[in-house]
Design an enzyme around this catalytic site. Structure first.
Site, mmCIF file in Angstrom:
data_model
loop_
_atom_site.group_PDB
_atom_site.id
_atom_site.type_symbol
_atom_site.label_atom_id
_atom_site.label_comp_id
_atom_site.label_asym_id
_atom_site.label_seq_id
_atom_site.Cartn_x
_atom_site.Cartn_y
_atom_site.Cartn_z
ATOM 1 C CG HIS A 101 30.334 -42.733 2.988
ATOM 2 N ND1 HIS A 101 30.224 -43.097 1.656
ATOM 3 C CD2 HIS A 101 29.073 -42.769 3.497
ATOM 4 C CE1 HIS A 101 28.949 -43.339 1.376
ATOM 5 N NE2 HIS A 101 28.238 -43.160 2.482
ATOM 6 C CG HIS A 103 26.333 -43.083 7.189
ATOM 7 N ND1 HIS A 103 25.478 -42.115 6.697
ATOM 8 C CD2 HIS A 103 26.627 -43.881 6.132
ATOM 9 C CE1 HIS A 103 25.259 -42.317 5.406
ATOM 10 N NE2 HIS A 103 25.950 -43.398 5.034
HETATM 11 P P1 AMP Z 1 25.161 -43.767 1.463
HETATM 12 O O1 AMP Z 1 25.919 -43.723 0.154
HETATM 13 O O2 AMP Z 1 23.735 -44.228 1.322
HETATM 14 O O3 AMP Z 1 25.886 -44.532 2.535
HETATM 15 O O4 AMP Z 1 25.037 -42.287 2.023
HETATM 16 C C1 AMP Z 1 25.536 -41.145 1.397
HETATM 17 C C2 AMP Z 1 25.232 -39.964 2.294
HETATM 18 O O5 AMP Z 1 25.870 -38.813 1.734
HETATM 19 C C3 AMP Z 1 23.755 -39.617 2.438
HETATM 20 O O6 AMP Z 1 23.379 -39.712 3.811
HETATM 21 C C4 AMP Z 1 23.655 -38.191 1.898
HETATM 22 O O7 AMP Z 1 22.751 -37.395 2.628
HETATM 23 C C5 AMP Z 1 25.084 -37.699 2.021
HETATM 24 N N1 AMP Z 1 25.472 -36.660 1.073
HETATM 25 C C6 AMP Z 1 25.306 -36.679 -0.270
HETATM 26 N N2 AMP Z 1 25.821 -35.566 -0.827
HETATM 27 C C7 AMP Z 1 26.338 -34.837 0.209
HETATM 28 C C8 AMP Z 1 27.003 -33.575 0.293
HETATM 29 N N3 AMP Z 1 27.248 -32.833 -0.802
HETATM 30 N N4 AMP Z 1 27.387 -33.124 1.514
HETATM 31 C C9 AMP Z 1 27.128 -33.859 2.617
HETATM 32 N N5 AMP Z 1 26.520 -35.059 2.596
HETATM 33 C C10 AMP Z 1 26.113 -35.535 1.412
#
Ligand code: AMP
Ligand code: ZN
Length: 120
Positions: A101, A103
């Site tokens: 994903h 950000h």
């Molecule tokens: P990362 O894997 O560190 O790049 O980031 C994963 C992101 O997903 C984090 O910023 C979380 O806050 C976000 N996240 C995790 N679960 C959910 C969810 N159910 N809905 C929206 N965002 C989420």
């Protein structure tokens, strides 16, 4: 699709999220724990765990994610002041959801540090 993956569940509407964009290849939704006034995750429908797992055929898809991020930035009116795209790959980057994903972060000046999603 991975049965255990939280983002696959959001894509398949098995889990609620605040979805802001949707097309045949992509879903984008608000981060549940935002690090900036605008914090949106741009996610391919295809379950690719990390950037390292992308294949040659995924190059177009990864480019598409960036085009979608641009369109969302315009829709949320952060295009003119600027925004940051972050892609965490693996443990040391702090990746916690193993479904690739982007950000999309903006809406305030972001620190000029090497950043991940959280510490911007
Ligand atoms: P990362 O894997 O560190 O790049 O980031 C994963 C992101 O997903 C984090 O910023 C979380 O806050 C976000 N996240 C995790 N679960 C959910 C969810 N159910 N809905 C929206 N965002 C989420
Ligand atoms: Zn997934």
């Amino acid at each position: 699709m991975s049965a255990e993956c939280v983002f696959c569940k959001i894509i398949n509407r098995e889990l609620d999220a605040d979805i802001v964009y949707d097309d045949e290849k992509t879903v984008a939704f608000k981060d549940i724990n935002p690090a900036a006034p605008v914090h949106i995750l741009v996610v391919p429908r295809k379950h690719i765990p990390t950037l390292l797992d992308m294949e040659k055929d995924d190059e177009g898809l990864i480019g598409h994610l960036h085009s979608v991020a641009n369109e969302i930035a315009k829709a949320f009116k952060i295009d003119k002041k600027g925004y940051r795209i972050v892609l965490n790959c693996g443990a040391d980057a702090g990746q916690i959801v193993f479904h690739l994903h982007l950000h999309l972060l903006g809406g305030r000046p972001l620190l000029q540090t090497i950043a991940k999603g959280r510490g911007v």
